[in-house]
Scaffold this motif. Structure first.
Motif, PDB file in Angstrom:
ATOM      1  N   UNK A  88       8.198 -35.633 -19.173  1.00 20.13           N
ATOM      2  CA  UNK A  88       9.366 -35.930 -20.004  1.00 20.13           C
ATOM      3  C   UNK A  88       8.963 -36.871 -21.126  1.00 20.13           C
ATOM      4  N   UNK A  89       9.273 -36.461 -22.331  1.00 20.41           N
ATOM      5  CA  UNK A  89       9.075 -37.322 -23.497  1.00 20.41           C
ATOM      6  C   UNK A  89      10.453 -37.801 -23.909  1.00 20.41           C
ATOM      7  N   UNK A  90      10.640 -39.100 -23.938  1.00 19.87           N
ATOM      8  CA  UNK A  90      11.953 -39.675 -24.216  1.00 19.87           C
ATOM      9  C   UNK A  90      11.909 -40.434 -25.531  1.00 19.87           C
ATOM     10  N   UNK A  91      12.838 -40.128 -26.400  1.00 19.21           N
ATOM     11  CA  UNK A  91      12.979 -40.823 -27.675  1.00 19.21           C
ATOM     12  C   UNK A  91      14.142 -41.788 -27.593  1.00 19.21           C
ATOM     13  N   UNK A  92      13.934 -43.013 -28.034  1.00 21.62           N
ATOM     14  CA  UNK A  92      15.052 -43.935 -28.204  1.00 21.62           C
ATOM     15  C   UNK A  92      15.655 -43.605 -29.563  1.00 21.62           C
ATOM     16  N   UNK A  93      16.953 -43.312 -29.553  1.00 21.27           N
ATOM     17  CA  UNK A  93      17.653 -42.852 -30.754  1.00 21.27           C
ATOM     18  C   UNK A  93      19.050 -43.464 -30.800  1.00 21.27           C
ATOM     19  N   UNK A  94      19.664 -43.368 -31.934  1.00 19.77           N
ATOM     20  CA  UNK A  94      21.095 -43.642 -31.978  1.00 19.77           C
ATOM     21  C   UNK A  94      21.777 -42.464 -31.280  1.00 19.77           C
ATOM     22  N   UNK A  95      23.019 -42.635 -30.814  1.00 20.53           N
ATOM     23  CA  UNK A  95      23.712 -41.495 -30.200  1.00 20.53           C
ATOM     24  C   UNK A  95      23.722 -40.282 -31.133  1.00 20.53           C
ATOM     25  N   UNK A  96      23.593 -39.112 -30.542  1.00 24.28           N
ATOM     26  CA  UNK A  96      23.516 -37.860 -31.291  1.00 24.28           C
ATOM     27  C   UNK A  96      24.861 -37.498 -31.912  1.00 24.28           C
ATOM     28  N   UNK A  97      24.785 -36.764 -33.017  1.00 23.47           N
ATOM     29  CA  UNK A  97      25.976 -36.258 -33.696  1.00 23.47           C
ATOM     30  C   UNK A  97      25.789 -34.759 -33.883  1.00 23.47           C
ATOM     31  N   UNK A  98      26.766 -33.993 -33.423  1.00 23.13           N
ATOM     32  CA  UNK A  98      26.721 -32.535 -33.636  1.00 23.13           C
ATOM     33  C   UNK A  98      27.886 -32.145 -34.516  1.00 23.13           C
TER      34      UNK A  98
END
Length: 169
Positions: A88-98
């Motif tokens: 598993x590769x995990x990215x720290x991101x802001x919450x996603x927007x769709x």
């Protein structure tokens, strides 16, 4: 085809932004969207092979990617061309927007790798994060990012808490 079925297209474009600029865009297939978590499937979108030393991403690899609207990270299951789980590769991101067929995520530099067998749990790019402007320009976001990395590391070390979805086409 009815209008309702046309609205259920499973084609999405994932847009990964970093420091206000688009880093990469790639096509993916929407697997699910429950209003909180969006899950897509995509082939390795990089050019050629990317060898990190602890894992190689290469043509034929398949990523099943989980993005949350209420969490500061994304978890990507990485499968080899033969279907075996690499990890598993995990990215720290802001919450996603769709918005319709576009899924946008803002990468905050911090990453975590967890091998398929759970023996390797690696915090990545903390130096890049420290050198970025985020800690000075948005301390609240920087704190949320560090907390997300800590949460991911705890999930990895507890084992069995990351999604595992066979990447069937």
């Amino acid at each position: 085809m009815s209008a309702a079925s046309a609205d259920r297209s499973d084609a999405v474009e994932v847009v990964l932004r970093k420091a206000g600029r688009t880093k990469i865009r790639y096509p993916a297939r929407l697997l699910s969207d429950d209003g909180t978590r969006v899950t897509v499937r995509a082939p390795w979108a990089g050019a050629g092979v990317r060898d990190f030393g602890f894992v190689r991403f290469e043509p034929g690899d398949v990523f099943v990617e989980h993005f949350w609207r209420d969490r500061w990270y994304a978890v990507k299951e990485v499968y080899a061309a033969d279907g075996s789980l690499k990890g598993w590769y995990c990215d720290v991101t802001r919450p996603a927007v769709r918005e319709d067929a576009v899924l946008t995520v803002e990468d905050l530099d911090l990453d975590l790798w967890c091998s398929a067998d759970g023996t390797a749990v690696l915090r990545l790019d903390e130096d890049e994060f420290a050198a970025s402007a985020l800690p000075a320009t948005d301390p609240a976001a920087a704190a949320a990012a560090m907390a997300a990395l800590d949460d991911l590391e705890l999930l990895a070390k507890e084992g069995g808490h990351f999604p595992r979805t066979h990447p069937a086409p």
